[in-house]
Design an enzyme around this catalytic site. Structure first.
Site, short mmCIF file in Angstrom:
data_model
loop_
_atom_site.label_atom_id
_atom_site.label_comp_id
_atom_site.label_asym_id
_atom_site.label_seq_id
_atom_site.Cartn_x
_atom_site.Cartn_y
_atom_site.Cartn_z
N ILE A 141 5.17 -1.19 -1.68
CA ILE A 141 5.54 -1.98 -0.52
C ILE A 141 5.38 -1.07 0.69
CG2 ILE A 141 7.04 -3.62 -1.69
CD1 ILE A 141 9.44 -2.03 -0.90
N ASP A 142 5.14 -1.67 1.85
CA ASP A 142 4.84 -0.89 3.04
C ASP A 142 6.01 0.00 3.45
OD1 ASP A 142 2.39 -2.17 3.16
OD2 ASP A 142 3.11 -3.72 4.55
N LYS A 143 5.69 1.05 4.19
CA LYS A 143 6.70 1.99 4.68
C LYS A 143 7.85 1.27 5.36
CE LYS A 143 7.36 5.53 8.23
NZ LYS A 143 6.71 6.33 9.31
N THR A 145 8.70 -1.89 5.20
CA THR A 145 9.24 -3.02 4.46
C THR A 145 10.33 -2.47 3.54
OG1 THR A 145 7.16 -4.25 4.50
CG2 THR A 145 8.74 -4.83 2.78
N ARG A 242 2.33 -10.11 5.85
CA ARG A 242 2.20 -9.83 7.28
C ARG A 242 0.92 -10.47 7.84
NH1 ARG A 242 2.73 -3.44 7.37
NH2 ARG A 242 2.73 -3.75 9.64
#
Length: 308
Positions: A141-143, A145, A242
């Site tokens: 998962i993104d930084k 998020t 996103r």
């Protein structure tokens, strides 16, 4: 060519004719930078119809391209005593509630302070399938998020969970706050995603060259100028939620890449939280399901909206 285990092959279709070779290849894989591709071409790791060509070579319809990606550089990633919120752990699997701002695994220029560094300190063993810089990592998962992410302690567990992800049987539900009032209570976004040709730091909907991507959404609460939405991933592309929310005209609150209203909200990063994670245990086959509440900064956004 050697390194056959890292050999990739592509064919040029009509829409790609005339495109530079280095640009074409850099857009094919999320982890390939244009600089890296140019280095591979210079090192004779790329063939076009069996011939070595330059980076600025213009492609023609039907040409066959082979790329021998070099093996990853051997690195030693240090274990670091970084606090982790462990939701579940046994001899095979560990589930972490990742805080916003933590990178999942090391990458060039960022080899410390990641969740992998913390896991190496916390666990005696992690699966090796992901290589030196991604031990134990099955998905990301993104930084910026927050929320639930699973990792594995052995290769058998890794392959089991990776197969579940491939078969779309892992339950992944996110809550996100998006800008504007969604016109529908629920729906499905079916739009392929690829690297944005104008900005390689971004992803974008690309019907021709993008990878299949599906997001199901359901409205949880409406505030007029913003909407709380529950999203269920059927696929797992980079920045998928996103990009999809921006695509339908409702970018995520606080998103520094896909939104233009970042400074208007009391949150540092996108208001996107991996709330639910469910999968079959790789050893027992039992169904495991975990739920995580949204973080305080996202709650602060909701409180402010409810008070208006």
């Amino acid at each position: 060519m050697s390194d056959t285990e890292n050999l990739h092959a592509f064919h040029v279709d009509e829409s790609e004719a005339g495109e530079r070779l280095d640009k074409f290849l850099a857009n094919r894989e999320d982890d390939w930078s244009r600089m890296a591709v140019q280095a591979w071409i210079k090192d004779n790791r790329v063939l076009v119809d069996g011939q070595h060509v330059k980076s600025n070579y213009r492609l023609a319809v039907g040409e066959h391209i082979e790329v021998a990606v070099p093996p990853p550089e051997e690195l030693h990633i240090e274990a670091e005593a970084i606090p982790l919120e462990i939701v579940y752990e046994d001899d095979d699997v560990i589930v972490v509630n990742k805080e916003r701002g933590m990178v999942v695994h090391p990458a060039p220029g960022n080899y410390s302070g990641t969740m992998v560094n913390a896991l190496l300190y916390h666990c005696d063993d992690l699966s090796s399938v992901g290589g030196v810089i991604r031990p134990g990592i099955v998905h990301r998962i993104d930084k910026d998020t927050s929320g639930l992410i699973m990792a594995t302690k052995n290769d058998v567990a890794h392959w089991s969970l990776a197969e579940q992800l491939k078969e779309h049987t892992v339950e992944r539900v996110y809550e996100t706050l998006v800008i504007g009032n969604l016109p529908h209570d629920h729906g499905t976004i079916d739009a392929a995603i690829g690297r944005d040709p104008k900005n390689r730091q971004r992803m974008a909907v690309d019907p021709k060259k993008g990878k299949h991507a599906i997001t199901h959404f359901e409205v949880v609460e409406r505030f007029g100028k913003a909407t709380l939405v529950r999203c269920c991933l059927e696929t797992g592309r980079t920045h998928q939620i996103r990009v999809h929310m921006k695509y339908i005209g409702h970018p995520i609150v606080g998103d520094p890449v896909y939104s233009t209203q970042v400074k208007k909200w009391p949150i540092n990063g996108q208001a996107l939280h991996a709330k639910v994670l469910g999968f079959l245990h790789p050893r027992t086959g039992d169904k495991l399901r975990f739920v995580s509440e949204v973080p305080e900064d996202m709650k602060a956004c909701l409180v402010r909206l409810r008070q208006q």
